[in-house]
Design a protein around this motif. Structure first.
Motif, PDB file in Angstrom:
ATOM      1  N   ALA A  34      23.557  72.316   2.373  1.00 41.83           N
ATOM      2  CA  ALA A  34      24.744  72.607   3.179  1.00 41.83           C
ATOM      3  C   ALA A  34      25.638  71.372   3.284  1.00 41.83           C
ATOM      4  CB  ALA A  34      24.333  73.088   4.566  1.00 41.83           C
ATOM      5  N   GLU A  35      25.044  70.202   3.470  1.00 40.17           N
ATOM      6  CA  GLU A  35      25.824  68.969   3.551  1.00 40.17           C
ATOM      7  C   GLU A  35      26.495  68.657   2.211  1.00 40.17           C
ATOM      8  OE1 GLU A  35      23.106  66.040   4.972  1.00 40.17           O
ATOM      9  OE2 GLU A  35      23.242  66.727   7.052  1.00 40.17           O
ATOM     10  N   GLU A  36      25.796  68.911   1.121  1.00 38.28           N
ATOM     11  CA  GLU A  36      26.376  68.684  -0.206  1.00 38.28           C
ATOM     12  C   GLU A  36      27.557  69.620  -0.438  1.00 38.28           C
ATOM     13  OE1 GLU A  36      27.215  67.074  -3.775  1.00 38.28           O
ATOM     14  OE2 GLU A  36      25.771  66.305  -2.331  1.00 38.28           O
ATOM     15  N   LYS A  37      27.412  70.865  -0.021  1.00 35.82           N
ATOM     16  CA  LYS A  37      28.501  71.823  -0.175  1.00 35.82           C
ATOM     17  C   LYS A  37      29.714  71.404   0.645  1.00 35.82           C
ATOM     18  CE  LYS A  37      29.301  76.773  -0.252  1.00 35.82           C
ATOM     19  NZ  LYS A  37      28.745  78.092   0.011  1.00 35.82           N
ATOM     20  N   GLU A  38      29.485  70.879   1.861  1.00 41.81           N
ATOM     21  CA  GLU A  38      30.586  70.383   2.682  1.00 41.81           C
ATOM     22  C   GLU A  38      31.284  69.213   1.998  1.00 41.81           C
ATOM     23  OE1 GLU A  38      29.334  69.433   6.631  1.00 41.81           O
ATOM     24  OE2 GLU A  38      28.816  71.495   7.107  1.00 41.81           O
ATOM     25  N   ARG A  39      30.531  68.315   1.379  1.00 39.84           N
ATOM     26  CA  ARG A  39      31.130  67.180   0.678  1.00 39.84           C
ATOM     27  C   ARG A  39      31.947  67.637  -0.526  1.00 39.84           C
ATOM     28  NH1 ARG A  39      26.371  64.526   2.080  1.00 39.84           N
ATOM     29  NH2 ARG A  39      25.350  65.113   0.156  1.00 39.84           N
ATOM     30  N   GLU A  40      31.450  68.639  -1.241  1.00 42.90           N
ATOM     31  CA  GLU A  40      32.171  69.167  -2.398  1.00 42.90           C
ATOM     32  C   GLU A  40      33.505  69.781  -1.975  1.00 42.90           C
ATOM     33  OE1 GLU A  40      29.686  71.956  -4.395  1.00 42.90           O
ATOM     34  OE2 GLU A  40      28.316  70.416  -5.148  1.00 42.90           O
ATOM     35  N   ASN A  41      33.514  70.456  -0.838  1.00 44.02           N
ATOM     36  CA  ASN A  41      34.723  71.115  -0.344  1.00 44.02           C
ATOM     37  C   ASN A  41      35.597  70.179   0.483  1.00 44.02           C
ATOM     38  OD1 ASN A  41      33.839  73.481  -1.500  1.00 44.02           O
ATOM     39  ND2 ASN A  41      32.882  74.212   0.376  1.00 44.02           N
ATOM     40  N   GLN A  42      35.159  68.962   0.680  1.00 44.11           N
ATOM     41  CA  GLN A  42      35.832  67.972   1.521  1.00 44.11           C
ATOM     42  C   GLN A  42      36.055  68.521   2.923  1.00 44.11           C
ATOM     43  OE1 GLN A  42      39.329  66.950  -0.715  1.00 44.11           O
ATOM     44  NE2 GLN A  42      38.174  65.697  -2.144  1.00 44.11           N
ATOM     45  N   ALA A  43      35.074  69.244   3.422  1.00 45.31           N
ATOM     46  CA  ALA A  43      35.150  69.833   4.757  1.00 45.31           C
ATOM     47  C   ALA A  43      34.654  68.836   5.792  1.00 45.31           C
ATOM     48  CB  ALA A  43      34.304  71.102   4.823  1.00 45.31           C
ATOM     49  N   ILE A  44      35.214  68.920   6.973  1.00 48.31           N
ATOM     50  CA  ILE A  44      34.786  68.057   8.073  1.00 48.31           C
ATOM     51  C   ILE A  44      33.514  68.612   8.699  1.00 48.31           C
ATOM     52  CG2 ILE A  44      35.413  67.202  10.349  1.00 48.31           C
ATOM     53  CD1 ILE A  44      38.315  67.168   9.362  1.00 48.31           C
ATOM     54  N   GLY A  45      33.390  69.916   8.735  1.00 51.06           N
ATOM     55  CA  GLY A  45      32.217  70.555   9.299  1.00 51.06           C
ATOM     56  C   GLY A  45      32.217  72.037   8.976  1.00 51.06           C
ATOM     57  N   THR A  46      31.147  72.689   9.306  1.00 45.70           N
ATOM     58  CA  THR A  46      31.027  74.125   9.066  1.00 45.70           C
ATOM     59  C   THR A  46      31.255  74.851  10.382  1.00 45.70           C
ATOM     60  OG1 THR A  46      29.421  73.740   7.326  1.00 45.70           O
ATOM     61  CG2 THR A  46      29.480  75.940   8.263  1.00 45.70           C
ATOM     62  N   LEU A  47      32.098  75.869  10.343  1.00 52.18           N
ATOM     63  CA  LEU A  47      32.349  76.656  11.540  1.00 52.18           C
ATOM     64  C   LEU A  47      31.393  77.838  11.577  1.00 52.18           C
ATOM     65  CD1 LEU A  47      36.242  76.811  11.561  1.00 52.18           C
ATOM     66  CD2 LEU A  47      34.769  75.345  12.926  1.00 52.18           C
ATOM     67  N   ILE A  48      30.891  78.118  12.780  1.00 52.75           N
ATOM     68  CA  ILE A  48      30.050  79.295  12.980  1.00 52.75           C
ATOM     69  C   ILE A  48      30.625  80.084  14.150  1.00 52.75           C
ATOM     70  CG2 ILE A  48      27.961  78.277  12.039  1.00 52.75           C
ATOM     71  CD1 ILE A  48      26.992  77.837  14.880  1.00 52.75           C
ATOM     72  N   GLU A  49      30.423  81.388  14.118  1.00 51.23           N
ATOM     73  CA  GLU A  49      30.968  82.256  15.163  1.00 51.23           C
ATOM     74  C   GLU A  49      29.987  82.355  16.318  1.00 51.23           C
ATOM     75  OE1 GLU A  49      32.840  86.728  15.727  1.00 51.23           O
ATOM     76  OE2 GLU A  49      31.784  86.217  13.895  1.00 51.23           O
ATOM     77  N   ASP A  50      30.517  82.198  17.521  1.00 47.43           N
ATOM     78  CA  ASP A  50      29.713  82.384  18.720  1.00 47.43           C
ATOM     79  C   ASP A  50      29.606  83.886  18.960  1.00 47.43           C
ATOM     80  OD1 ASP A  50      28.386  82.232  21.103  1.00 47.43           O
ATOM     81  OD2 ASP A  50      30.010  81.264  22.213  1.00 47.43           O
ATOM     82  N   PRO A  51      28.397  84.467  18.938  1.00 49.70           N
ATOM     83  CA  PRO A  51      28.266  85.925  19.063  1.00 49.70           C
ATOM     84  C   PRO A  51      28.707  86.454  20.429  1.00 49.70           C
ATOM     85  CG  PRO A  51      26.106  84.890  18.999  1.00 49.70           C
ATOM     86  CD  PRO A  51      27.121  83.816  18.748  1.00 49.70           C
ATOM     87  N   GLU A  52      28.665  85.632  21.468  1.00 47.42           N
ATOM     88  CA  GLU A  52      29.023  86.100  22.811  1.00 47.42           C
ATOM     89  C   GLU A  52      30.535  86.160  23.001  1.00 47.42           C
ATOM     90  OE1 GLU A  52      27.043  83.509  25.501  1.00 47.42           O
ATOM     91  OE2 GLU A  52      25.053  84.155  24.873  1.00 47.42           O
ATOM     92  N   THR A  53      31.246  85.115  22.556  1.00 43.82           N
ATOM     93  CA  THR A  53      32.688  85.045  22.792  1.00 43.82           C
ATOM     94  C   THR A  53      33.506  85.445  21.584  1.00 43.82           C
ATOM     95  OG1 THR A  53      32.807  82.722  22.135  1.00 43.82           O
ATOM     96  CG2 THR A  53      32.355  83.181  24.456  1.00 43.82           C
ATOM     97  N   GLY A  54      32.929  85.385  20.393  1.00 48.13           N
ATOM     98  CA  GLY A  54      33.661  85.703  19.182  1.00 48.13           C
ATOM     99  C   GLY A  54      34.493  84.543  18.669  1.00 48.13           C
ATOM    100  N   GLU A  55      34.434  83.400  19.333  1.00 52.95           N
ATOM    101  CA  GLU A  55      35.191  82.226  18.917  1.00 52.95           C
ATOM    102  C   GLU A  55      34.389  81.418  17.909  1.00 52.95           C
ATOM    103  OE1 GLU A  55      36.033  80.107  22.494  1.00 52.95           O
ATOM    104  OE2 GLU A  55      37.571  81.516  23.132  1.00 52.95           O
ATOM    105  N   TYR A  56      35.098  80.688  17.077  1.00 51.96           N
ATOM    106  CA  TYR A  56      34.457  79.826  16.095  1.00 51.96           C
ATOM    107  C   TYR A  56      34.389  78.404  16.630  1.00 51.96           C
ATOM    108  CZ  TYR A  56      34.661  83.485  12.611  1.00 51.96           C
ATOM    109  OH  TYR A  56      34.473  84.644  11.925  1.00 51.96           O
ATOM    110  N   ARG A  57      33.309  77.727  16.309  1.00 54.67           N
ATOM    111  CA  ARG A  57      33.141  76.326  16.709  1.00 54.67           C
ATOM    112  C   ARG A  57      32.376  75.603  15.619  1.00 54.67           C
ATOM    113  NH1 ARG A  57      27.915  75.792  17.906  1.00 54.67           N
ATOM    114  NH2 ARG A  57      26.790  77.575  18.692  1.00 54.67           N
ATOM    115  N   PRO A  58      32.474  74.264  15.587  1.00 55.96           N
ATOM    116  CA  PRO A  58      31.729  73.507  14.561  1.00 55.96           C
ATOM    117  C   PRO A  58      30.223  73.638  14.789  1.00 55.96           C
ATOM    118  CG  PRO A  58      33.414  72.146  15.579  1.00 55.96           C
ATOM    119  CD  PRO A  58      33.347  73.397  16.361  1.00 55.96           C
TER     120      PRO A  58
END
Length: 64
Positions: A34-58
């Motif tokens: 996962a960290e290698e994939k983030e480096r390849e995409n030059q991403a700062i972090g991976t966002l995941i969805e909070d199932p309770e609120t529906g909002e995305y967070r790192p």
């Protein structure tokens, strides 16, 4: 008879430790991929969805 019981306990304990080692190694490999994939995409972090609120967070370290 006592030697057989001792050997059984010893083998069982070794099997449990081996399974824990393999599970930890798989978890570490997945994290590394996962960290290698983030480096390849030059991403700062991976966002995941909070199932309770529906909002995305790192993703945090303790999210599994």
């Amino acid at each position: 008879m006592a030697q057989l019981i001792f050997l059984t306990i010893l083998v069982g304990g070794a099997w449990l430790l081996y399974n824990r080692f393999v599970a930890d190694a798989e978890k570490l490999a997945a994290k590394s991929r996962a960290e290698e994939k983030e480096r390849e995409n030059q991403a700062i972090g991976t966002l995941i969805e909070d199932p309770e609120t529906g909002e995305y967070r790192p993703r945090r370290e303790d999210d599994d």
